[in-house]
Design a protein around this motif. Sequence first.
Motif, PDB file in Angstrom:
ATOM      1  N   SER A 209      64.379  40.912  37.399  1.00 31.30           N
ATOM      2  CA  SER A 209      65.220  42.063  36.852  1.00 31.30           C
ATOM      3  C   SER A 209      64.233  43.487  36.762  1.00 31.30           C
ATOM      4  O   SER A 209      62.886  42.949  37.320  1.00 31.30           O
ATOM      5  CB  SER A 209      64.270  40.724  34.973  1.00 31.30           C
ATOM      6  N   SER A 210      64.695  44.293  36.309  1.00 31.76           N
ATOM      7  CA  SER A 210      63.697  45.548  36.726  1.00 31.76           C
ATOM      8  C   SER A 210      62.049  45.466  35.365  1.00 31.76           C
ATOM      9  O   SER A 210      61.476  46.194  35.806  1.00 31.76           O
ATOM     10  CB  SER A 210      64.526  46.579  37.183  1.00 31.76           C
ATOM     11  N   SER A 211      63.022  44.484  34.696  1.00 25.91           N
ATOM     12  CA  SER A 211      62.148  45.048  33.457  1.00 25.91           C
ATOM     13  C   SER A 211      60.740  44.010  33.731  1.00 25.91           C
ATOM     14  O   SER A 211      59.674  44.797  32.483  1.00 25.91           O
ATOM     15  CB  SER A 211      62.399  43.939  32.083  1.00 25.91           C
ATOM     16  N   MET A 212      60.770  43.808  35.293  1.00 30.11           N
ATOM     17  CA  MET A 212      59.058  43.449  34.761  1.00 30.11           C
ATOM     18  C   MET A 212      58.251  44.321  35.305  1.00 30.11           C
ATOM     19  O   MET A 212      56.951  43.866  35.779  1.00 30.11           O
ATOM     20  CB  MET A 212      59.263  41.906  36.561  1.00 30.11           C
ATOM     21  N   ASP A 213      59.328  45.526  35.418  1.00 36.29           N
ATOM     22  CA  ASP A 213      57.824  46.508  36.118  1.00 36.29           C
ATOM     23  C   ASP A 213      57.215  46.964  35.311  1.00 36.29           C
ATOM     24  O   ASP A 213      56.369  47.919  35.469  1.00 36.29           O
ATOM     25  CB  ASP A 213      59.499  48.088  37.252  1.00 36.29           C
ATOM     26  N   ASN A 214      57.246  46.466  33.717  1.00 36.98           N
ATOM     27  CA  ASN A 214      56.065  47.096  33.154  1.00 36.98           C
ATOM     28  C   ASN A 214      55.283  45.802  32.677  1.00 36.98           C
ATOM     29  O   ASN A 214      54.463  45.942  31.998  1.00 36.98           O
ATOM     30  CB  ASN A 214      56.745  47.173  31.938  1.00 36.98           C
ATOM     31  N   ILE A 215      54.947  45.426  33.469  1.00 43.14           N
ATOM     32  CA  ILE A 215      53.870  43.620  33.822  1.00 43.14           C
ATOM     33  C   ILE A 215      52.874  44.734  34.643  1.00 43.14           C
ATOM     34  O   ILE A 215      52.955  44.767  35.612  1.00 43.14           O
ATOM     35  CB  ILE A 215      54.803  42.362  33.417  1.00 43.14           C
ATOM     36  N   GLN A 216      51.257  44.725  33.722  1.00 39.83           N
ATOM     37  CA  GLN A 216      49.882  44.837  34.339  1.00 39.83           C
ATOM     38  C   GLN A 216      49.367  43.348  34.811  1.00 39.83           C
ATOM     39  O   GLN A 216      49.201  42.748  33.273  1.00 39.83           O
ATOM     40  CB  GLN A 216      49.433  46.345  34.059  1.00 39.83           C
ATOM     41  N   PHE A 217      49.424  43.363  35.318  1.00 37.43           N
ATOM     42  CA  PHE A 217      48.656  41.779  36.071  1.00 37.43           C
ATOM     43  C   PHE A 217      46.177  42.050  35.689  1.00 37.43           C
ATOM     44  O   PHE A 217      46.221  42.971  36.696  1.00 37.43           O
ATOM     45  CB  PHE A 217      48.952  41.395  37.259  1.00 37.43           C
ATOM     46  N   VAL A 218      45.859  41.581  34.636  1.00 31.75           N
ATOM     47  CA  VAL A 218      44.960  41.749  34.019  1.00 31.75           C
ATOM     48  C   VAL A 218      43.870  41.136  35.131  1.00 31.75           C
ATOM     49  O   VAL A 218      43.992  39.398  34.829  1.00 31.75           O
ATOM     50  CB  VAL A 218      44.704  42.003  33.426  1.00 31.75           C
ATOM     51  N   TRP A 219      43.011  40.867  35.575  1.00 27.29           N
ATOM     52  CA  TRP A 219      41.337  40.261  36.178  1.00 27.29           C
ATOM     53  C   TRP A 219      40.274  40.487  35.344  1.00 27.29           C
ATOM     54  O   TRP A 219      39.745  41.062  35.043  1.00 27.29           O
ATOM     55  CB  TRP A 219      41.742  40.225  37.581  1.00 27.29           C
ATOM     56  N   HIS A 220      40.118  39.277  34.201  1.00 33.10           N
ATOM     57  CA  HIS A 220      39.417  39.935  33.363  1.00 33.10           C
ATOM     58  C   HIS A 220      37.949  38.752  33.325  1.00 33.10           C
ATOM     59  O   HIS A 220      38.130  37.858  33.200  1.00 33.10           O
ATOM     60  CB  HIS A 220      40.157  39.238  31.646  1.00 33.10           C
ATOM     61  N   SER A 221      37.015  38.773  33.288  1.00 37.08           N
ATOM     62  CA  SER A 221      35.570  38.913  33.635  1.00 37.08           C
ATOM     63  C   SER A 221      35.340  38.844  32.093  1.00 37.08           C
ATOM     64  O   SER A 221      34.476  39.601  31.417  1.00 37.08           O
ATOM     65  CB  SER A 221      34.289  39.566  34.678  1.00 37.08           C
ATOM     66  N   TRP A 222      34.320  37.752  32.436  1.00 41.47           N
ATOM     67  CA  TRP A 222      33.698  37.995  30.422  1.00 41.47           C
ATOM     68  C   TRP A 222      32.110  38.956  30.590  1.00 41.47           C
ATOM     69  O   TRP A 222      31.648  39.121  29.618  1.00 41.47           O
ATOM     70  CB  TRP A 222      33.016  36.522  30.018  1.00 41.47           C
ATOM     71  N   ALA A 223      31.903  39.349  31.820  1.00 38.09           N
ATOM     72  CA  ALA A 223      31.107  40.363  32.131  1.00 38.09           C
ATOM     73  C   ALA A 223      29.308  39.422  31.230  1.00 38.09           C
ATOM     74  O   ALA A 223      28.638  40.436  30.184  1.00 38.09           O
ATOM     75  CB  ALA A 223      31.223  41.611  31.368  1.00 38.09           C
ATOM     76  N   ALA A 224      29.157  38.859  31.787  1.00 36.56           N
ATOM     77  CA  ALA A 224      27.500  38.155  31.180  1.00 36.56           C
ATOM     78  C   ALA A 224      27.058  36.474  32.464  1.00 36.56           C
ATOM     79  O   ALA A 224      28.052  36.614  33.282  1.00 36.56           O
ATOM     80  CB  ALA A 224      28.191  37.019  29.974  1.00 36.56           C
ATOM     81  N   PRO A 225      25.847  36.311  32.861  1.00 33.62           N
ATOM     82  CA  PRO A 225      25.778  35.355  34.116  1.00 33.62           C
ATOM     83  C   PRO A 225      26.758  34.495  34.272  1.00 33.62           C
ATOM     84  O   PRO A 225      27.956  34.132  32.744  1.00 33.62           O
ATOM     85  CB  PRO A 225      24.978  34.398  32.719  1.00 33.62           C
ATOM     86  N   ARG A 226      26.943  34.104  34.672  1.00 30.10           N
ATOM     87  CA  ARG A 226      28.460  32.843  35.655  1.00 30.10           C
ATOM     88  C   ARG A 226      27.090  31.176  36.127  1.00 30.10           C
ATOM     89  O   ARG A 226      25.987  31.669  35.788  1.00 30.10           O
ATOM     90  CB  ARG A 226      28.581  33.009  36.968  1.00 30.10           C
ATOM     91  N   ALA A 227      28.380  30.613  36.221  1.00 27.42           N
ATOM     92  CA  ALA A 227      27.482  28.870  35.887  1.00 27.42           C
ATOM     93  C   ALA A 227      26.141  29.047  37.160  1.00 27.42           C
ATOM     94  O   ALA A 227      25.939  28.137  36.671  1.00 27.42           O
ATOM     95  CB  ALA A 227      28.730  27.970  36.861  1.00 27.42           C
ATOM     96  N   SER A 228      26.143  29.781  38.017  1.00 29.13           N
ATOM     97  CA  SER A 228      25.660  29.581  38.580  1.00 29.13           C
ATOM     98  C   SER A 228      25.347  30.860  39.502  1.00 29.13           C
ATOM     99  O   SER A 228      26.152  31.930  39.999  1.00 29.13           O
ATOM    100  CB  SER A 228      26.184  28.799  39.840  1.00 29.13           C
ATOM    101  N   LYS A 229      24.298  31.727  39.768  1.00 23.65           N
ATOM    102  CA  LYS A 229      23.429  32.189  41.157  1.00 23.65           C
ATOM    103  C   LYS A 229      24.474  32.466  42.273  1.00 23.65           C
ATOM    104  O   LYS A 229      24.248  33.573  42.291  1.00 23.65           O
ATOM    105  CB  LYS A 229      21.545  32.683  41.347  1.00 23.65           C
TER     106      LYS A 229
END
Length: 519
Positions: A209-229
């Motif tokens: 489907s051409s309608s899939m061309d309006n989908i943006q894939f977002v990689w979202h970080s919580w912008a805070a310290p991670r589980a391990s350094k």
Amino acid sequence: ENINQLLHYNTNYICLREQQKKSTRVNNIYHQKHMTQKNENSNPTCRPPTGTTYLTIGQDLFSINEYVASQYNASLHAGSLAPLSSFTPSALMVYTDLRTLRGLDKPTDYGSGVEYANGLTDNLFANQGVGLQIGLWLDGAAGCDEINSGLKDNQIQKLVHYLNNCNATQIFLRIGYEFDNPQFGYSSNPSSYIEAYQRIVDAIRSSSSSSMDNIQFVWHSWAAPRASKDLTLNNFYPGDEYVDWIGISIFQQVYPWSRWEAGTMNDIDEVMQFASARGKPTMIAESTPFGGIDMDTYETKTYHETDPWNRWFGKVLDIIDKYDVSMWCYINCDWDAQPMWHGVGFGETRISSNDNVMRKWQKHVITNEHGHSSNSDDGKKHSHRSFLMAGSLQDCGQSRNGSIKKNSNSENSTSVSLLATGEEDLDMTLLESNNKQLYFVEAPLHQSSTKALMAGGALLFVTFFSLVFLRRRSTMHNVPSNNTNKAYVPFYSLSYRSCANIDEEHPKTPNETNPLLNH
């Protein structure tokens, strides 16, 4: 909607510009989708122009509705006659999980308010060209393992089907949002998260489907310290070819007393610089002033952060300027009223809960009158960013649809003359709504010419005539006998706002009324 508001509120005029001249129905203006093939589009990520930001509001149906209604209410009290739809943001936030996909085509309540994507796009804000920002929960590393084993392929295809039939202008899909939040369970196996993210993207892209061309894939970080350094952003990154946008969360990081485990400005800078190095547009994917707008604590007094706007909003706007953030998603919510969040500490963050914040929001975000820095009273010159409203995603912000701007020449209306001296100066546009047809005459506006002065004199006479004689008439003007269902609306006005700042695709109204239109 605009036709009904024009009749009900007796607003001044609708300024229709070149792009509308070929349109014959109001719905055509709002229903046009951005369906250009990504491989042929010069702006495949729909990044808006520099200095502009899509405004997005979340995160449940009723909180979003309250935001728009309260903004409209505040504008009416300020003397504006901008229609209700003027305050609809460019996109709306919703959440779902891959296991059930609840909250998309059917309403659900996870304990944080009603999630209902179709209720937003097809009901509350139908025909306004809004986008969706969807948070897709993957259920940590265990959920990612199920995805990678093929156990969730059927659910992924259901998601593809929904996206294919969704009426949102653009869809920003946050796959496994806040992947690096230690509490979300992805940190134990980042490679499994990457594989699951890629599997979902590949499935969506493989749709015919051409309608899939309006989908943006977002990689979202919580912008805070991670589980391990030892864990870095690269450990979670699916690759440039799988990421359209990079997002962050902003809650308490901007507070000077924020503890390291809750995140600081350094964590925000890390992600934003990561995105900049890869040339990706950025969004503040989730944000709200943690602790509430009216936070009154020992810390706020100790750090002299007693002003709620400067304490959080102004600092976020400074971040938006610093990194030219392309989308800002604000969570307008009474958190303690929702079972999932009661007592967690988010507090009351609805803009309408504080009059001072509402006033500054309208000034710096809605109309962007004088710049918006947290230090905006320090005498320095700050940038003027435009926050884009509903309809702006149809052309990726190129025409800046929906942004509400004041006339830059004066606080008062600009006196100009309407020239209607010949057919070449006029354009007749027909708008239909429920079998009611209105004709609006569009003519060029000129501000300093002999022709304008002559026409202005003629209009003075017409205006005087209309005041004296038109009052006595109760019938419509010049209704042709063979078109009794059509009303030709006369305009008698010497004071117009310049059309220079009026949006090109969506009808807008000025900030003051013309009493002569009562006739």
